[in-house]
Design an enzyme around this catalytic site. Structure first.
Site, PDB file in Angstrom:
ATOM      1  N   MET B   1      40.967  44.741  46.533  1.00  0.00           N
ATOM      2  CA  MET B   1      41.072  44.484  45.086  1.00  0.00           C
ATOM      3  C   MET B   1      40.227  43.266  44.706  1.00  0.00           C
ATOM      4  O   MET B   1      40.107  42.321  45.455  1.00  0.00           O
ATOM      5  CB  MET B   1      42.534  44.198  44.717  1.00  0.00           C
ATOM      6  CG  MET B   1      43.445  45.376  44.855  1.00  0.00           C
ATOM      7  SD  MET B   1      43.302  46.550  43.487  1.00  0.00           S
ATOM      8  CE  MET B   1      44.169  45.648  42.186  1.00  0.00           C
ATOM      9  N   CYS B   2      39.701  43.329  43.540  1.00  0.00           N
ATOM     10  CA  CYS B   2      38.938  42.209  43.001  1.00  0.00           C
ATOM     11  C   CYS B   2      39.844  41.459  42.030  1.00  0.00           C
ATOM     12  O   CYS B   2      40.966  41.861  41.772  1.00  0.00           O
ATOM     13  CB  CYS B   2      37.712  42.731  42.274  1.00  0.00           C
ATOM     14  SG  CYS B   2      36.737  43.855  43.300  1.00  0.00           S
ATOM     15  N   GLU B   3      39.326  40.371  41.509  1.00  0.00           N
ATOM     16  CA  GLU B   3      40.101  39.631  40.511  1.00  0.00           C
ATOM     17  C   GLU B   3      39.338  39.621  39.202  1.00  0.00           C
ATOM     18  O   GLU B   3      38.126  39.373  39.169  1.00  0.00           O
ATOM     19  CB  GLU B   3      40.320  38.179  40.971  1.00  0.00           C
ATOM     20  CG  GLU B   3      41.129  38.059  42.234  1.00  0.00           C
ATOM     21  CD  GLU B   3      42.591  37.665  42.009  1.00  0.00           C
ATOM     22  OE1 GLU B   3      42.957  37.250  40.886  1.00  0.00           O
ATOM     23  OE2 GLU B   3      43.372  37.789  42.969  1.00  0.00           O
TER      24      GLU B   3
END
Lengths: 255, 255
Positions: B1-3
């Site tokens: 997951m990215c932010e």
């Protein structure tokens, strides 16, 4: 008039030295105080920096000058506004995507009646003649070539015709890239130089700065710099003629 | 997951504090080491910074953190690559022009089979699922609305339908702006907070840093921050639900 600066190289090269000269023309040794912009290609991607502060005073310009971003194609512009307010959306270079490639465009000059040229799908965000001209060119290119022609020279011959049309409206000095080639069109004033081994010294006209390219390069490097006016006073620049268009790939003159 | 990180404000506001927290997650307090990007709107123009270095180590990220660029809409992203190599053209946020407006898009998640969705005129430059999804959305929007609808909420209702379709392909957390509104779509995880008078203190979870917003703002300021996970531990964030979409204009929740 604004000032243009372009670079085409066969290896990722920083443009710090030339940019140091150019940024002095933005409010210091030149009158181009209405902002600056620079776009670096890295692979297929682009990285742009823009400011509407005079480049000689701009923190962003200083960051670009001091931070050795390496690139094979660079297009930069410092602006003396004539049409369109001083704001970010009117700051060159402009970018659009066509055929899954980022295109970059910077222009100096004025184009009388440019806004009568109808636009279809690509629309300007700001109010400059230049962005309108860029959108018109790309619309024409897309219409003529829904897919990229196999040989890029076919494309550039078509672009030369478009540039000739635009040059009839006033002054049209242009730097353009489709992410593969760097194209320079001279409507009035543009010059270029190719540096390769054996490299010598160069000294900037606009700043008290010298560089020995021999110590910063390898023997295989080929780097072409394009600028409105020569940036150094001890090298032989090629002065372009009205209506002349040049195409560079990997630093090498292709057309 | 990215932010993801977004900001919508009614006056030009800097995002230094929130960005300082986010960038620590890029290789320091978080695993998102595959680059970062941030886009600031200034009027109709955009200014983007991107790097494929981990944001915790990036000179460009440090410049952004320390240089108080003021904006009313910001979209930022730090990346943990899953599809598409680590290179500039795969670094969010992505930009395109539609209707003479710059659009900005950042996404986290994976979208299985996204590349089967046909694209017409807007094409990705890189190889990420995300850019493909963005190009598809814009193509759909342009097809449905050749000109912008009078009421932007008509547009966002249509976009909610597109986002719901994309969310069926996997995880689709999105920040999107058309230069007027900031839109947040929660496929799995997204939270937001609106700060206005009376302003209090805030302390970052990811960095040893506190800010007293009262001393940095005027009583009329309204600033909304959107982030994958709350950035501060002493404020009440709104945790979004799956399939929820929110639209902010000038810092205010519109939809």
């Amino acid at each position: 008039m604004c000032e243009l600066l372009g670079m085409s190289a066969n290896v990722p090269t920083d443009i710090c030295f030339s940019f140091a000269g150019l940024m002095q023309r933005g409010g210091c040794t030149g009158p181009h105080k209405d902002g600056f912009g620079i776009v670096f290609y890295e692979g297929k991607g682009i990285r742009g920096f823009r400011d509407y502060q005079p480049s000689a005073d701009s923190d962003i310009a200083r960051f670009v000058r001091d931070y050795p971003l390496k690139s094979q194609i660079v297009i930069s512009h410092i602006r003396q506004a004539n049409r369109g307010g001083i704001c970010l959306e009117n700051t060159h270079p402009f970018n659009r995507e066509l055929w899954g490639r980022y295109w970059t465009f910077a222009h100096n000059g004025q184009l009388k009646g440019i806004k009568k040229l109808a636009l279809t799908d690509m629309l300007p965000v700001g109010t400059t003649d230049s962005e309108h001209a860029f959108c018109w060119m790309l619309s024409q290119i897309r219409q003529r070539f829904p897919k990229p022609p196999r040989d890029n020279m076919t494309l550039w011959r078509f672009v030369q015709g478009l540039a000739d049309q635009l040059a009839e409206l006033g002054v049209f000095n242009m730097l353009l890239s489709d992410s593969k080639d760097l194209v320079a069109y001279c409507g009035k004033r543009l010059s270029w130089i190719t540096r390769k081994a054996p490299f010598g010294d160069a000294s900037l006209i606009d700043d008290d700065m010298q560089v020995d390219f021999g110590s910063e390069t390898t023997p295989n490097d080929i780097v072409t710099i394009i600028a409105t006016r020569p940036l150094t006073d001890n090298e032989q620049w090629n002065i372009m003629q009205r209506g002349e268009m040049r195409v560079f790939r990997q630093g090498i003159l292709e057309r």
